[in-house]
Motif scaffolding. Sequence first.
Motif, mmCIF file in Angstrom:
data_model
loop_
_atom_site.group_PDB
_atom_site.id
_atom_site.type_symbol
_atom_site.label_atom_id
_atom_site.label_comp_id
_atom_site.label_asym_id
_atom_site.label_seq_id
_atom_site.Cartn_x
_atom_site.Cartn_y
_atom_site.Cartn_z
ATOM 1 N N THR A 126 0.844 -1.186 0.000
ATOM 2 C CA THR A 126 0.000 0.000 0.000
ATOM 3 C C THR A 126 0.884 1.242 0.000
ATOM 4 O O THR A 126 2.090 1.165 0.248
ATOM 5 C CB THR A 126 -0.926 0.024 1.232
ATOM 6 O OG1 THR A 126 -0.132 0.050 2.423
ATOM 7 C CG2 THR A 126 -1.839 -1.186 1.252
ATOM 8 N N GLY A 127 0.277 2.389 -0.263
ATOM 9 C CA GLY A 127 1.031 3.625 -0.279
ATOM 10 C C GLY A 127 1.658 3.882 -1.644
ATOM 11 O O GLY A 127 1.489 3.122 -2.605
ATOM 12 N N ARG A 128 2.419 4.964 -1.713
ATOM 13 C CA ARG A 128 3.005 5.399 -2.976
ATOM 14 C C ARG A 128 4.295 4.658 -3.263
ATOM 15 O O ARG A 128 5.135 4.478 -2.390
ATOM 16 C CB ARG A 128 3.278 6.903 -2.919
ATOM 17 C CG ARG A 128 3.660 7.522 -4.234
ATOM 18 C CD ARG A 128 3.777 9.022 -4.087
ATOM 19 N NE ARG A 128 4.955 9.436 -3.339
ATOM 20 C CZ ARG A 128 5.176 10.666 -2.902
ATOM 21 N NH1 ARG A 128 4.271 11.610 -3.106
ATOM 22 N NH2 ARG A 128 6.269 10.968 -2.252
ATOM 23 N N VAL A 129 4.455 4.218 -4.509
ATOM 24 C CA VAL A 129 5.710 3.630 -4.965
ATOM 25 C C VAL A 129 6.125 4.339 -6.252
ATOM 26 O O VAL A 129 5.279 4.768 -7.034
ATOM 27 C CB VAL A 129 5.601 2.105 -5.221
ATOM 28 C CG1 VAL A 129 5.375 1.358 -3.926
ATOM 29 C CG2 VAL A 129 4.505 1.786 -6.239
ATOM 30 N N SER A 130 7.423 4.487 -6.448
ATOM 31 C CA SER A 130 7.904 5.165 -7.643
ATOM 32 C C SER A 130 9.311 4.689 -7.961
ATOM 33 O O SER A 130 9.965 4.020 -7.156
ATOM 34 C CB SER A 130 7.879 6.692 -7.453
ATOM 35 O OG SER A 130 8.717 7.069 -6.373
ATOM 36 N N ARG A 148 -2.311 13.250 -9.112
ATOM 37 C CA ARG A 148 -2.937 12.904 -7.828
ATOM 38 C C ARG A 148 -1.943 12.206 -6.906
ATOM 39 O O ARG A 148 -1.913 12.446 -5.699
ATOM 40 C CB ARG A 148 -4.153 12.000 -8.052
ATOM 41 C CG ARG A 148 -5.344 12.678 -8.718
ATOM 42 C CD ARG A 148 -6.584 11.823 -8.595
ATOM 43 N NE ARG A 148 -6.406 10.497 -9.170
ATOM 44 C CZ ARG A 148 -6.655 10.189 -10.453
ATOM 45 N NH1 ARG A 148 -7.105 11.135 -11.280
ATOM 46 N NH2 ARG A 148 -6.472 8.968 -10.899
ATOM 47 N N LYS A 149 -1.125 11.339 -7.488
ATOM 48 C CA LYS A 149 -0.182 10.528 -6.715
ATOM 49 C C LYS A 149 0.796 11.394 -5.936
ATOM 50 O O LYS A 149 1.070 11.152 -4.760
ATOM 51 C CB LYS A 149 0.561 9.594 -7.675
ATOM 52 C CG LYS A 149 1.649 8.747 -7.043
ATOM 53 C CD LYS A 149 2.298 7.866 -8.108
ATOM 54 C CE LYS A 149 3.437 7.041 -7.568
ATOM 55 N NZ LYS A 149 4.035 6.177 -8.622
ATOM 56 N N TYR A 150 1.341 12.397 -6.602
ATOM 57 C CA TYR A 150 2.373 13.205 -5.962
ATOM 58 C C TYR A 150 1.823 14.465 -5.322
ATOM 59 O O TYR A 150 2.530 15.119 -4.557
ATOM 60 C CB TYR A 150 3.465 13.557 -6.985
ATOM 61 C CG TYR A 150 4.249 12.340 -7.414
ATOM 62 C CD1 TYR A 150 5.169 11.763 -6.564
ATOM 63 C CD2 TYR A 150 4.044 11.763 -8.666
ATOM 64 C CE1 TYR A 150 5.882 10.632 -6.945
ATOM 65 C CE2 TYR A 150 4.744 10.639 -9.048
ATOM 66 C CZ TYR A 150 5.666 10.072 -8.187
ATOM 67 O OH TYR A 150 6.356 8.960 -8.571
ATOM 68 N N GLY A 151 0.580 14.814 -5.619
ATOM 69 C CA GLY A 151 -0.019 15.978 -4.989
ATOM 70 C C GLY A 151 0.658 17.265 -5.418
ATOM 71 O O GLY A 151 1.538 17.294 -6.271
ATOM 72 N N GLY A 152 0.242 18.346 -4.808
ATOM 73 C CA GLY A 152 0.837 19.643 -5.080
ATOM 74 C C GLY A 152 0.207 20.381 -6.237
ATOM 75 O O GLY A 152 0.320 21.612 -6.319
ATOM 76 N N ALA A 202 7.589 20.971 -8.635
ATOM 77 C CA ALA A 202 6.840 22.072 -9.254
ATOM 78 C C ALA A 202 6.924 21.991 -10.773
ATOM 79 O O ALA A 202 5.914 22.199 -11.476
ATOM 80 C CB ALA A 202 7.392 23.411 -8.768
ATOM 81 N N GLY A 203 8.103 21.693 -11.301
ATOM 82 C CA GLY A 203 8.265 21.579 -12.747
ATOM 83 C C GLY A 203 7.451 20.445 -13.326
ATOM 84 O O GLY A 203 6.875 20.561 -14.419
ATOM 85 N N LEU A 249 3.119 18.422 -16.661
ATOM 86 C CA LEU A 249 1.992 17.509 -16.847
ATOM 87 C C LEU A 249 0.700 18.272 -17.105
ATOM 88 O O LEU A 249 -0.167 17.790 -17.842
ATOM 89 C CB LEU A 249 1.859 16.600 -15.629
ATOM 90 C CG LEU A 249 3.006 15.604 -15.426
ATOM 91 C CD1 LEU A 249 2.734 14.712 -14.218
ATOM 92 C CD2 LEU A 249 3.247 14.753 -16.677
ATOM 93 N N SER A 250 0.564 19.449 -16.528
ATOM 94 C CA SER A 250 -0.614 20.261 -16.825
ATOM 95 C C SER A 250 -0.623 20.691 -18.287
ATOM 96 O O SER A 250 -1.674 20.706 -18.945
ATOM 97 C CB SER A 250 -0.639 21.489 -15.909
ATOM 98 O OG SER A 250 -0.805 21.104 -14.561
#
Length: 254
Positions: free
Chosen positions: A49-53, A151-155, A106-107, A112-113
């Motif tokens: 569970t939780g975030r993996v990268s 969504r995964k990384y938020g911000g 931030a970059g 991605l946006s």
Amino acid sequence: MTELLGLVFSPWTEKARWALDVRGVPYTFRHYQPLLGEPALRLRLRRLTGRVSVPVLTADDGRVLADSADIARWADARGAGPTLFPAEHEAEIARIVDLSERALAAGRARALSRMLADDEALAEMAPPPIRRAHGALAARLGAFGVRRTLRKYGGHEDGAEAHLRTMVAALDELRATLARSAPSGPSGDAPRTLLGPFTFADIAMSQVLVNVAPPAALKLGAASRRSFSDPELRDRYADLVAWRDELYRAFRTA
């Protein structure tokens, strides 16, 4: 053999690869496929569970490392070449790496946006077989992956202006630090480095420029390169982009 699992277009993966290469540590690289590769990645990390990268390095002794700075430190204890974490610069390297992480996040949100508004770039994010057979489906799948990453990384909810301020603050600090530094080579034609010798601080901050103007060597499709290029910052920080390119020529030989 040590294996590095990562994304070829990821600055975090590039930080790990550069450290391994500059220290001459042998490894094999395997491309990670988001979504499809996540179950196996969770098993490798023993994190259901939780975030993996990625990047994730599996060492020849079975040790698993899941952070680019940790991978770089592991590499620094092996092989030969420039010392990436000299003891006298430990505190400053840690501060610069933290600065780079904030700017990279931030970059990524800004890039991605931009990608969400470019169907061609979204299609390039899909696996090649789907892209070749189903163009429209590829764009939808790419959009799903991009939104999931946001969504995964938020911000992303912080907004474009907040991300821009974070990027500008980091790039202004990079410019000021380089202005105070001396050339890294005795001939005077080597690129400036942040702390005197070439260290992981240089690798970390150079990757912030990926989300301003991706380096020519980065494997990106034309549409994806548009998304990762930031017109608002590219001209303003052309000197830093040139510095990044000089750093690659001098220290990125593999």
